[in-house]
Design a protein around this motif. Structure first.
Motif, PDB file in Angstrom:
ATOM      1  N   ARG A 112       0.371   5.395  -3.555  1.00  0.00           N
ATOM      2  CA  ARG A 112       1.133   4.298  -4.162  1.00  0.00           C
ATOM      3  C   ARG A 112       2.385   3.956  -3.374  1.00  0.00           C
ATOM      4  O   ARG A 112       2.766   2.794  -3.291  1.00  0.00           O
ATOM      5  N   ILE A 113       3.016   4.945  -2.783  1.00  0.00           N
ATOM      6  CA  ILE A 113       4.252   4.691  -2.030  1.00  0.00           C
ATOM      7  C   ILE A 113       3.957   3.794  -0.824  1.00  0.00           C
ATOM      8  O   ILE A 113       4.641   2.795  -0.608  1.00  0.00           O
ATOM      9  N   LEU A 114       2.919   4.153  -0.064  1.00  0.00           N
ATOM     10  CA  LEU A 114       2.561   3.326   1.096  1.00  0.00           C
ATOM     11  C   LEU A 114       2.071   1.948   0.669  1.00  0.00           C
ATOM     12  O   LEU A 114       2.412   0.944   1.292  1.00  0.00           O
TER      13      LEU A 114
ATOM     14  N   LEU B  71       2.982  -3.922   0.095  1.00  0.00           N
ATOM     15  CA  LEU B  71       3.116  -5.101  -0.777  1.00  0.00           C
ATOM     16  C   LEU B  71       4.496  -5.738  -0.639  1.00  0.00           C
ATOM     17  O   LEU B  71       4.624  -6.966  -0.653  1.00  0.00           O
ATOM     18  N   ARG B  72       5.530  -4.923  -0.472  1.00  0.00           N
ATOM     19  CA  ARG B  72       6.879  -5.468  -0.224  1.00  0.00           C
ATOM     20  C   ARG B  72       6.901  -6.219   1.103  1.00  0.00           C
ATOM     21  O   ARG B  72       7.491  -7.287   1.217  1.00  0.00           O
TER      22      ARG B  72
ATOM     23  N   ASP C 267      -6.901  -3.594   1.683  1.00  0.00           N
ATOM     24  CA  ASP C 267      -7.921  -2.649   1.238  1.00  0.00           C
ATOM     25  C   ASP C 267      -7.710  -1.261   1.840  1.00  0.00           C
ATOM     26  O   ASP C 267      -8.061  -0.260   1.221  1.00  0.00           O
ATOM     27  N   PHE C 268      -7.136  -1.203   3.027  1.00  0.00           N
ATOM     28  CA  PHE C 268      -6.831   0.099   3.629  1.00  0.00           C
ATOM     29  C   PHE C 268      -5.827   0.857   2.768  1.00  0.00           C
ATOM     30  O   PHE C 268      -6.010   2.040   2.477  1.00  0.00           O
ATOM     31  N   PHE C 269      -4.789   0.172   2.338  1.00  0.00           N
ATOM     32  CA  PHE C 269      -3.783   0.850   1.513  1.00  0.00           C
ATOM     33  C   PHE C 269      -4.329   1.191   0.132  1.00  0.00           C
ATOM     34  O   PHE C 269      -3.961   2.215  -0.441  1.00  0.00           O
TER      35      PHE C 269
ATOM     36  N   GLU D  70       2.832 -10.823   9.564  1.00  0.00           N
ATOM     37  CA  GLU D  70       2.192  -9.799   8.724  1.00  0.00           C
ATOM     38  C   GLU D  70       1.495  -8.769   9.590  1.00  0.00           C
ATOM     39  O   GLU D  70       1.626  -7.566   9.374  1.00  0.00           O
ATOM     40  N   ASN D  71       0.776  -9.232  10.600  1.00  0.00           N
ATOM     41  CA  ASN D  71       0.048  -8.327  11.480  1.00  0.00           C
ATOM     42  C   ASN D  71       1.007  -7.405  12.233  1.00  0.00           C
ATOM     43  O   ASN D  71       0.779  -6.200  12.309  1.00  0.00           O
ATOM     44  N   ARG D  72       2.066  -7.962  12.764  1.00  0.00           N
ATOM     45  CA  ARG D  72       3.052  -7.158  13.494  1.00  0.00           C
ATOM     46  C   ARG D  72       3.695  -6.117  12.578  1.00  0.00           C
ATOM     47  O   ARG D  72       3.775  -4.935  12.912  1.00  0.00           O
ATOM     48  N   ASP D  73       4.124  -6.555  11.399  1.00  0.00           N
ATOM     49  CA  ASP D  73       4.771  -5.640  10.460  1.00  0.00           C
ATOM     50  C   ASP D  73       3.800  -4.577   9.944  1.00  0.00           C
ATOM     51  O   ASP D  73       4.183  -3.426   9.714  1.00  0.00           O
TER      52      ASP D  73
END
Length: 142
Positions: free
Chosen positions: A67-69, A74-75, A59-61, A86-89
């Motif tokens: 769209r780029i971020l 999403l990637r 939701d932050f993104f 996921e949290n670390r990345d």
């Protein structure tokens, strides 16, 4: 009148561990603290709804309208194997884009809004007004 100050407890609504709400004392309990209560008191406690961290991240993104971020995130999601990765990345991505402070503000507002809606739905007195620390320092906690 006692009320739940959401600025003091909003983080409880982020899914890190199961928590329970004890309405008589307007406090949150973990499983062990709940089990330590008398049976009758346990019956009035309710499971606290919590937002999964990856939902707040996504939701932050969406909120950023970039769209780029969003596509980078999403990637990242497609390549991760578990929540810890996921949290670390996610934090690596925020750090590389210098967005950590913006995220922290978003997360606080997001969780306070979530908590306020839950309190209103369940008739729990609450406030989303920030604490005036100067007054608190003079008068002490209420």
């Amino acid at each position: 009148m006692d009320y739940l100050n959401l600025h003091e407890c909003y983080y409880a609504f982020l899914a890190l561990q199961p928590l329970f709400f004890y309405p008589r004392k307007l406090i949150f309990l973990n499983e062990g603290e709940l089990q330590a209560l008398p049976r009758e008191e346990q019956k009035i406690c309710v499971s606290l709804p919590q937002v999964p961290t990856n939902v707040v991240h996504k939701d932050f993104f969406d909120f950023m309208h970039n769209r780029i971020l969003r596509n980078k995130y999403l990637r990242l999601l497609r390549s991760v194997k578990d929540g810890a990765t996921e949290n670390r990345d996610f934090w690596d991505l925020l750090n590389s884009e210098r967005l950590t402070e913006e995220y922290r503000k978003f997360e606080e507002e997001y969780l306070i809004d979530f908590a306020k809606k839950w309190c209103q739905k369940n008739g729990i007195p609450c406030t989303d007004k920030p604490i005036d620390f100067r007054r608190w320092k003079r008068e002490g906690p209420k």
